[in-house]
Design a protein around this motif. Structure first.
Motif, PDB file in Angstrom:
ATOM      1  N   THR A 183       2.635   1.581  -3.443  1.00  0.00           N
ATOM      2  CA  THR A 183       1.680   1.978  -4.477  1.00  0.00           C
ATOM      3  C   THR A 183       1.363   3.465  -4.377  1.00  0.00           C
ATOM      4  OG1 THR A 183       0.699  -0.240  -4.467  1.00  0.00           O
ATOM      5  CG2 THR A 183      -0.604   1.533  -5.431  1.00  0.00           C
ATOM      6  N   SER A 184       1.173   3.947  -3.157  1.00  0.00           N
ATOM      7  CA  SER A 184       0.891   5.374  -2.960  1.00  0.00           C
ATOM      8  C   SER A 184       2.071   6.238  -3.376  1.00  0.00           C
ATOM      9  CB  SER A 184       0.541   5.633  -1.489  1.00  0.00           C
ATOM     10  OG  SER A 184      -0.625   4.934  -1.112  1.00  0.00           O
TER      11      SER A 184
ATOM     12  N   SER B 136      -5.718  -5.252  -7.877  1.00  0.00           N
ATOM     13  CA  SER B 136      -6.277  -4.267  -6.949  1.00  0.00           C
ATOM     14  C   SER B 136      -6.649  -3.007  -7.716  1.00  0.00           C
ATOM     15  CB  SER B 136      -5.270  -3.916  -5.846  1.00  0.00           C
ATOM     16  OG  SER B 136      -4.876  -5.065  -5.122  1.00  0.00           O
TER      17      SER B 136
ATOM     18  N   GLY C 113      -5.290   6.731  -2.891  1.00  0.00           N
ATOM     19  CA  GLY C 113      -4.404   5.620  -2.572  1.00  0.00           C
ATOM     20  C   GLY C 113      -5.070   4.494  -1.821  1.00  0.00           C
ATOM     21  N   ASN C 114      -6.401   4.517  -1.715  1.00  0.00           N
ATOM     22  CA  ASN C 114      -7.125   3.470  -0.996  1.00  0.00           C
ATOM     23  C   ASN C 114      -7.647   2.415  -1.970  1.00  0.00           C
ATOM     24  OD1 ASN C 114      -6.878   4.921   1.506  1.00  0.00           O
ATOM     25  ND2 ASN C 114      -8.556   6.240   0.834  1.00  0.00           N
ATOM     26  N   GLU C 115      -7.584   1.157  -1.551  1.00  0.00           N
ATOM     27  CA  GLU C 115      -8.113   0.087  -2.387  1.00  0.00           C
ATOM     28  C   GLU C 115      -9.635   0.156  -2.427  1.00  0.00           C
ATOM     29  OE1 GLU C 115      -6.736  -3.861  -2.011  1.00  0.00           O
ATOM     30  OE2 GLU C 115      -4.629  -3.310  -1.685  1.00  0.00           O
TER      31      GLU C 115
ATOM     32  N   SER D  11       0.825  -1.203   0.000  1.00  0.00           N
ATOM     33  CA  SER D  11       0.000   0.000   0.000  1.00  0.00           C
ATOM     34  C   SER D  11       0.864   1.259   0.000  1.00  0.00           C
ATOM     35  CB  SER D  11      -0.925  -0.012   1.222  1.00  0.00           C
ATOM     36  OG  SER D  11      -1.700   1.165   1.284  1.00  0.00           O
TER      37      SER D  11
ATOM     38  N   ILE E   7      -7.362   0.991  -7.138  1.00  0.00           N
ATOM     39  CA  ILE E   7      -6.969   1.994  -6.147  1.00  0.00           C
ATOM     40  C   ILE E   7      -7.493   3.357  -6.579  1.00  0.00           C
ATOM     41  CG2 ILE E   7      -4.985   3.084  -5.027  1.00  0.00           C
ATOM     42  CD1 ILE E   7      -3.514   0.372  -5.874  1.00  0.00           C
TER      43      ILE E   7
ATOM     44  N   ARG F 277      -3.470  -2.144 -10.043  1.00  0.00           N
ATOM     45  CA  ARG F 277      -2.212  -2.789  -9.650  1.00  0.00           C
ATOM     46  C   ARG F 277      -2.379  -4.299  -9.777  1.00  0.00           C
ATOM     47  NH1 ARG F 277      -0.996  -2.130  -3.664  1.00  0.00           N
ATOM     48  NH2 ARG F 277      -2.280  -4.002  -3.509  1.00  0.00           N
TER      49      ARG F 277
END
Length: 373
Positions: free
Chosen positions: A183-184, A271, A277-279, A180, A273, A247
């Motif tokens: 990814t952010s 995923s 940045g939240n799934e 997480s 997003i 992702r």
């Protein structure tokens, strides 16, 4: 004393394996105590950890725990400075940390999946009486019920498995946080139509920013023919109507869990997003579900095919026209069935018939009742 060559080679292999594991267990204590200052220090440390953990069968639980904690700290530090560094630096550090996360996942799940050997140092530490044994009344070490009971050898084996499972749960949770953060750190640099790709022998990760409309009927391809086919009529749980990030990941080994028969396949994930940045969760229609292909691990040796001489069947005493094979695949888990036919005589034509739920009745007088023509 003489012994077979294969047995001698296996003994030498185990000696070398445990020796190298001990070296890594010693070196990791130095790598995980370095200061984190700039993006260059993150890149250097993450690269060192990725190389240290590349041999996933040589990672003790102590090594795995220290590396997992350090990867999380490096990922958090990278996220804290992502607005102050270039995309190239963020990608370089993330590349190494993604590989490191994949390595520790494979390392902790390998013994549980039966894919790697139990290391001597882990077995010894698991069964060494803790120093607080006399004072800690709730110590799991002395609770033999947790380890299935039985004789001393069984208890020691199950005690080691118990601690391995505990660490696997801890690392699975921490890797989720690492992914997480990484990814952010990356998706903030990506505009619609841009993507970041990591494709190494340790892991595959693709991150791309797209519009929500382009998600419909989208085919997300990965390595080794792994893929996700997203249907058109899905429900996306988000209030945003502009862009999202996709992702997708492929790891060499599926994680150990409540399911059996997962030690032969890769691990794939997809995923969605949002801009924060939240799934985001999404749901497909039962009549039009999401389809996926999970590749088999090519490192697993599949037993050779069973050869059946079908040309001699109708010459037997019963004069059978078909060779019958009935296989019971009843299971509470989903099962993938693969049929593979290799003809040994290309000048002949072969008829292959399969039927699920019951054994087929091949008779011209009842072909309408069972659906055969």
């Amino acid at each position: 004393i003489s012994m077979p060559l294969n047995e001698s080679a296996l003994i030498n292999y185990n000696i070398e394996l445990n020796s190298l594991a001990n070296v890594r267990d010693y070196l990791v204590t130095f790598l995980t105590n370095l200061l984190i200052t700039t993006s260059n220090s993150i890149i250097l440390q993450s690269s060192s950890l990725a190389q240290l953990t590349q041999a996933t069968n040589q990672l003790t639980r102590n090594t795995l725990m220290l590396v997992s904690n350090r990867c999380y700290e490096l990922s958090a530090a990278l996220y804290a400075m992502f607005e102050k560094i270039s995309y190239e630096d963020a990608q370089s550090a993330s590349n190494q940390l993604f590989q490191c996360a994949s390595n520790i996942l494979n390392g902790v799940n390998g013994p549980l999946q039966g894919r790697t050997d139990v290391l001597d140092l882990d077995y010894s530490r698991a069964n060494t009486m803790p120093t607080d044994y006399d004072t800690d009344l709730e110590s799991a070490w002395s609770n033999t019920n947790l380890f299935g009971g039985g004789d001393e050898a069984s208890i020691e084996k199950n005690r080691n498995i118990y601690y391995q499972k505990q660490l696997a749960n801890q690392i699975n949770s921490q890797v989720t946080k690492i992914l997480s953060l990484l990814t952010s750190s990356l998706h903030i640099h990506l505009n619609i139509g841009q993507h970041s790709l990591i494709n190494t022998s340790q892991t595959f990760m693709s991150l791309e920013t797209i519009s929500i409309q382009s998600l419909k009927d989208r085919l997300v391809k990965q390595v080794e023919n792994a893929q996700f086919n997203i249907p058109s009529d899905f429900i996306l749980n988000t209030t945003s109507n502009s862009s999202i990030s996709l992702r997708s990941r492929v790891d060499p080994l599926a994680s150990y869990g409540n399911f059996q028969n997962t030690n032969l396949s890769r691990s794939i994930s997809l995923s969605i997003i949002d801009q924060n940045g939240n799934e985001v969760s999404f749901q497909a229609n039962e009549n039009n579900p999401m389809q996926m292909i999970i590749p088999r691990d090519p490192n697993v040796v599949i037993p050779s095919m069973y050869l059946q001489n079908v040309t001699s069947i109708n010459s037997t005493i019963n004069n059978l026209l078909f060779d019958y094979r009935y296989i019971n695949i009843t299971s509470s888990l989903p099962i993938s069935v693969h049929f593979e036919i290799h003809s040994l005589n290309r000048s002949l034509a072969y008829l292959f018939i399969y039927k699920f739920d019951q054994a087929p009745q091949l008779n011209s007088s009842i072909n309408l009742s069972v659906g055969w023509t």
